[in-house]
Write a protein that holds these residues in place. Structure first.
Motif, PDB file in Angstrom:
ATOM      1  N   ASN A   1      -4.524  -2.215   0.124  1.00 50.49           N
ATOM      2  CA  ASN A   1      -5.554  -1.726   1.515  1.00 50.49           C
ATOM      3  C   ASN A   1      -6.758  -1.803   1.703  1.00 50.49           C
ATOM      4  O   ASN A   1      -8.099  -1.393   0.967  1.00 50.49           O
ATOM      5  CB  ASN A   1      -5.787  -0.450   1.490  1.00 50.49           C
ATOM      6  CG  ASN A   1      -3.998   0.736   1.255  1.00 50.49           C
ATOM      7  OD1 ASN A   1      -3.709   0.322   2.473  1.00 50.49           O
ATOM      8  ND2 ASN A   1      -3.745   1.224   0.753  1.00 50.49           N
ATOM      9  N   CYS A   2      -7.070  -3.590   1.485  1.00 48.69           N
ATOM     10  CA  CYS A   2      -8.570  -4.319   1.768  1.00 48.69           C
ATOM     11  C   CYS A   2      -8.618  -5.546   1.775  1.00 48.69           C
ATOM     12  O   CYS A   2      -7.500  -5.282   3.612  1.00 48.69           O
ATOM     13  CB  CYS A   2      -8.207  -4.856   0.399  1.00 48.69           C
ATOM     14  SG  CYS A   2      -6.871  -6.808   0.388  1.00 48.69           S
ATOM     15  N   GLY A   3     -10.032  -5.104   2.638  1.00 47.15           N
ATOM     16  CA  GLY A   3     -10.716  -6.214   3.791  1.00 47.15           C
ATOM     17  C   GLY A   3     -10.152  -7.929   2.679  1.00 47.15           C
ATOM     18  O   GLY A   3      -9.429  -8.230   1.669  1.00 47.15           O
TER      19      GLY A   3
ATOM     20  N   PHE B   1     -10.748  -3.242  13.801  1.00 46.54           N
ATOM     21  CA  PHE B   1     -11.096  -3.296  12.979  1.00 46.54           C
ATOM     22  C   PHE B   1     -12.506  -3.410  12.758  1.00 46.54           C
ATOM     23  O   PHE B   1     -13.612  -3.426  13.962  1.00 46.54           O
ATOM     24  CB  PHE B   1     -10.067  -4.349  12.214  1.00 46.54           C
ATOM     25  CG  PHE B   1     -10.022  -5.314  13.033  1.00 46.54           C
ATOM     26  CD1 PHE B   1     -10.677  -6.714  12.863  1.00 46.54           C
ATOM     27  CD2 PHE B   1      -9.148  -5.925  13.656  1.00 46.54           C
ATOM     28  CE1 PHE B   1     -11.305  -7.701  13.626  1.00 46.54           C
ATOM     29  CE2 PHE B   1      -8.864  -6.879  14.109  1.00 46.54           C
ATOM     30  CZ  PHE B   1     -10.756  -7.589  14.544  1.00 46.54           C
TER      31      PHE B   1
ATOM     32  N   THR C   1     -16.777  -8.339   9.291  1.00 40.63           N
ATOM     33  CA  THR C   1     -17.747  -7.847   8.216  1.00 40.63           C
ATOM     34  C   THR C   1     -18.645  -9.206   7.705  1.00 40.63           C
ATOM     35  O   THR C   1     -17.985 -10.800   8.525  1.00 40.63           O
ATOM     36  CB  THR C   1     -17.529  -7.577   6.617  1.00 40.63           C
ATOM     37  OG1 THR C   1     -16.444  -9.253   6.192  1.00 40.63           O
ATOM     38  CG2 THR C   1     -16.605  -6.193   6.762  1.00 40.63           C
TER      39      THR C   1
ATOM     40  N   GLU D   1     -12.086  -6.594   7.538  1.00 37.02           N
ATOM     41  CA  GLU D   1     -12.005  -5.193   7.090  1.00 37.02           C
ATOM     42  C   GLU D   1     -12.435  -3.785   7.877  1.00 37.02           C
ATOM     43  O   GLU D   1     -12.053  -3.975   9.253  1.00 37.02           O
ATOM     44  CB  GLU D   1     -12.919  -4.340   6.133  1.00 37.02           C
ATOM     45  CG  GLU D   1     -13.755  -3.700   6.219  1.00 37.02           C
ATOM     46  CD  GLU D   1     -15.243  -3.744   5.166  1.00 37.02           C
ATOM     47  OE1 GLU D   1     -15.247  -4.068   4.098  1.00 37.02           O
ATOM     48  OE2 GLU D   1     -15.430  -2.709   5.258  1.00 37.02           O
TER      49      GLU D   1
ATOM     50  N   ILE E   1      -6.480  -3.233   9.365  1.00 36.16           N
ATOM     51  CA  ILE E   1      -6.496  -4.839   8.106  1.00 36.16           C
ATOM     52  C   ILE E   1      -5.956  -4.288   7.714  1.00 36.16           C
ATOM     53  O   ILE E   1      -5.233  -4.550   6.670  1.00 36.16           O
ATOM     54  CB  ILE E   1      -7.724  -5.282   8.219  1.00 36.16           C
ATOM     55  CG1 ILE E   1      -9.029  -5.809   9.700  1.00 36.16           C
ATOM     56  CG2 ILE E   1      -7.922  -6.211   7.137  1.00 36.16           C
ATOM     57  CD1 ILE E   1      -8.122  -7.246  10.067  1.00 36.16           C
ATOM     58  N   TYR E   2      -6.343  -3.155   7.137  1.00 36.39           N
ATOM     59  CA  TYR E   2      -5.555  -1.984   5.585  1.00 36.39           C
ATOM     60  C   TYR E   2      -4.206  -2.127   5.918  1.00 36.39           C
ATOM     61  O   TYR E   2      -3.247  -2.091   4.808  1.00 36.39           O
ATOM     62  CB  TYR E   2      -5.583  -1.132   5.591  1.00 36.39           C
ATOM     63  CG  TYR E   2      -7.504  -0.841   4.603  1.00 36.39           C
ATOM     64  CD1 TYR E   2      -8.229  -1.856   4.792  1.00 36.39           C
ATOM     65  CD2 TYR E   2      -8.076   0.155   5.463  1.00 36.39           C
ATOM     66  CE1 TYR E   2      -9.139  -2.472   4.357  1.00 36.39           C
ATOM     67  CE2 TYR E   2      -9.964  -0.177   5.213  1.00 36.39           C
ATOM     68  CZ  TYR E   2     -10.226  -1.067   4.707  1.00 36.39           C
ATOM     69  OH  TYR E   2     -11.770  -0.689   4.336  1.00 36.39           O
TER      70      TYR E   2
ATOM     71  N   SER F   1      -2.437  -5.437   5.039  1.00 34.99           N
ATOM     72  CA  SER F   1      -3.105  -5.794   4.035  1.00 34.99           C
ATOM     73  C   SER F   1      -2.290  -6.555   3.240  1.00 34.99           C
ATOM     74  O   SER F   1      -1.811  -7.452   2.297  1.00 34.99           O
ATOM     75  CB  SER F   1      -4.237  -5.357   3.270  1.00 34.99           C
ATOM     76  OG  SER F   1      -3.838  -3.666   2.761  1.00 34.99           O
TER      77      SER F   1
ATOM     78  N   ARG G   1     -10.582  -9.526  -0.158  1.00 34.13           N
ATOM     79  CA  ARG G   1     -11.757  -9.044  -0.975  1.00 34.13           C
ATOM     80  C   ARG G   1     -11.741  -8.441  -2.555  1.00 34.13           C
ATOM     81  O   ARG G   1     -10.507  -8.512  -3.061  1.00 34.13           O
ATOM     82  CB  ARG G   1     -12.244  -7.824  -0.405  1.00 34.13           C
ATOM     83  CG  ARG G   1     -12.771  -8.572   1.532  1.00 34.13           C
ATOM     84  CD  ARG G   1     -13.986  -9.278   0.982  1.00 34.13           C
ATOM     85  NE  ARG G   1     -15.151  -9.314   0.396  1.00 34.13           N
ATOM     86  CZ  ARG G   1     -16.029 -10.068  -0.350  1.00 34.13           C
ATOM     87  NH1 ARG G   1     -16.461 -11.520  -0.190  1.00 34.13           N
ATOM     88  NH2 ARG G   1     -17.011  -9.406  -0.889  1.00 34.13           N
TER      89      ARG G   1
ATOM     90  N   GLU H   1     -13.292  -3.794  -4.414  1.00 31.88           N
ATOM     91  CA  GLU H   1     -14.097  -3.294  -3.189  1.00 31.88           C
ATOM     92  C   GLU H   1     -12.460  -2.830  -2.675  1.00 31.88           C
ATOM     93  O   GLU H   1     -12.873  -2.001  -1.211  1.00 31.88           O
ATOM     94  CB  GLU H   1     -14.263  -4.083  -2.438  1.00 31.88           C
ATOM     95  CG  GLU H   1     -15.414  -5.086  -3.164  1.00 31.88           C
ATOM     96  CD  GLU H   1     -16.424  -6.185  -2.177  1.00 31.88           C
ATOM     97  OE1 GLU H   1     -15.648  -6.403  -0.713  1.00 31.88           O
ATOM     98  OE2 GLU H   1     -16.612  -6.782  -2.387  1.00 31.88           O
ATOM     99  N   ALA H   2     -11.577  -2.861  -3.002  1.00 35.36           N
ATOM    100  CA  ALA H   2     -10.496  -2.139  -2.324  1.00 35.36           C
ATOM    101  C   ALA H   2     -10.171  -0.650  -1.920  1.00 35.36           C
ATOM    102  O   ALA H   2     -11.049  -0.024  -3.188  1.00 35.36           O
ATOM    103  CB  ALA H   2      -8.952  -3.084  -2.997  1.00 35.36           C
TER     104      ALA H   2
END
Length: 415
Positions: free
Chosen positions: A202-204, A243, A246, A251, A255-256, A259, A348, A352-353
């Protein structure tokens, strides 16, 4: 080094980790009244990531049909199913109601407390746990074992704790400042326990925008779009949502949702391509007809805005991803509006996730007990499963805590 003085009146259980899985294991055990339950956490207070997740609206579970719910766990659905059968979405709602908090189902099927906040739920939960006799020990960072004792670093120095059974519920490796830093993984690996590397979920993703695009559009949302990609079984998948652009990539919820397969494709090929439909509510022939209409002296950008409402970041994205000749060619441009290739180059950083994948392999477990370490149980995100956002993460963590607590009780009362 100060050894603990165990209460010998009943079996002592040490739970390491004060997130949802650890708290639920503590509740499951404390309900019996047969165990001396102690919960240890590295942070000054428990449930910090739980509180952060509730800032934008505390999504506790999902109300979709149960078979569809279980399928959200992908390759680990079968392994998680017994836990979810025992404590699934309906049980989560009943449990929240038992804390005196009402819930409602949103338009997307997500389930929320009526106040949309995590803090009231956590306060009621901790009150109930303390009333049930659970002992909380903050600022206790687990650093492994000393013989059979658990070793903790505390503000007063190292402390050794003996326990008849231990539940490790230490989370994954996202949001380390809230306590889940993945430092436990080498400690278990050194004991010969099967673990998979922790990876962002679940990340960018980084794209590598031009400086001009990043400066102009970072922070801008792309709404009413769809993304298409190929899953791990080679099947095409399409989802609609939104989304955010960035400074480095993309993100957000859409996107999540992609992912996991995108991250796995990157592992194999170094990058991954998704196709964006910037006009998901219009058929391709309608888009082509509008793009191909005579535009007179208007620029193509003005033409797109006037005929199709394409403007702002969507136009910027077309300029970023297409060459000048493609942008000027009505057929190529119409095709791009419905299937714009976007190359994602790297996830990423895991910190950060929203969550992480990897951890203790199910094959290393008997139920929730570590085969190589009898009397040690694991629960929550430190086990090798992952799930999308939407209440699935929290439900599985709670279910894992219930399962670990029940397994501990059975193991300690075995004849």
């Amino acid at each position: 080094m100060t050894p603990a003085s165990p209460d010998t009146s009943c079996p002592r259980v040490a739970i390491v980790g004060g997130g949802p899985a650890g708290l639920m294991a503590a509740e499951t055990l404390s309900r019996t009244g047969a165990f001396d339950v102690h919960l240890y956490d590295a942070m000054p207070s428990v449930g910090r990531k739980f509180l952060l997740a509730g800032r934008g609206g505390m999504n506790i579970t999902h109300a979709e049909p149960y078979e569809q719910f279980v399928a959200r766990y992908g390759a680990r659905a079968a392994a998680l199913r017994p836990m979810l059968d025992a404590f699934g979405p309906d049980a989560v709602r009943d449990w929240v109601h038992g804390l005196g908090i009402d819930t409602f189902v949103g338009t997307s099927g997500r389930v929320f407390p009526t106040e949309m906040k995590a803090a009231p739920l956590l306060r009621a939960w901790l009150h109930r746990l303390r009333e049930a006799g659970v002992h909380f020990h903050q600022r206790h960072r687990w650093t492994g074992w000393a013989g059979d004792a658990l070793r903790f670093a505390t503000p007063d120095g190292e402390r050794l704790v003996g326990a008849d059974a231990t539940v490790l519920a230490l989370g994954g490796a996202s949001w380390a400042r809230l306590g889940s830093d993945g430092a436990w993984l080498p400690l278990l690996a050194s004991r010969g326990i099967g673990v998979a590397p922790l990876r962002p979920a679940n990340c960018g993703f980084d794209v590598g925008w031009s400086a001009l695009f990043a400066e102009r559009y970072a922070g801008q949302p792309l709404t009413t779009v769809a993304a298409s990609w190929t899953d791990g079984n080679g099947q095409p998948v399409r989802k609609q949502g939104q989304f955010v652009v960035t400074a480095t990539g993309v993100e957000g919820s859409l996107i999540y949702a992609l992912s996991a397969p995108v991250r796995d494709q990157m592992t194999l090929h170094g990058s991954a391509v998704v196709e964006l439909d910037l006009l998901p509510d219009l058929p391709a022939d309608r888009v082509l007809a509008e793009v191909a209409r005579p535009r007179g002296s208007r620029s193509m950008s003005s033409h797109l805005q006037g005929r199709l409402g394409i403007k702002g970041v969507k136009v910027g994205l077309l300029h970023e991803c297409l060459g000048k000749e493609q942008f000027a060619d009505p057929v190529a441009l119409a095709r791009a509006l419905k299937a714009l290739p976007l190359t994602l180059r790297a996830p990423r950083p895991i910190d950060e996730a929203i969550s992480s994948a990897g951890g203790v392999a199910f094959e290393a477990l008997e139920g929730t007990m570590v085969r190589a370490l009898p009397g040690v149980f694991v629960a929550g995100e430190m086990v090798d499963w992952e799930a999308p956002t939407g209440g699935y993460l929290l439900t599985a963590c709670l279910a894992g805590g219930v399962a670990a607590g029940a397994d501990v009780a059975r193991w300690l009362t075995r004849t």
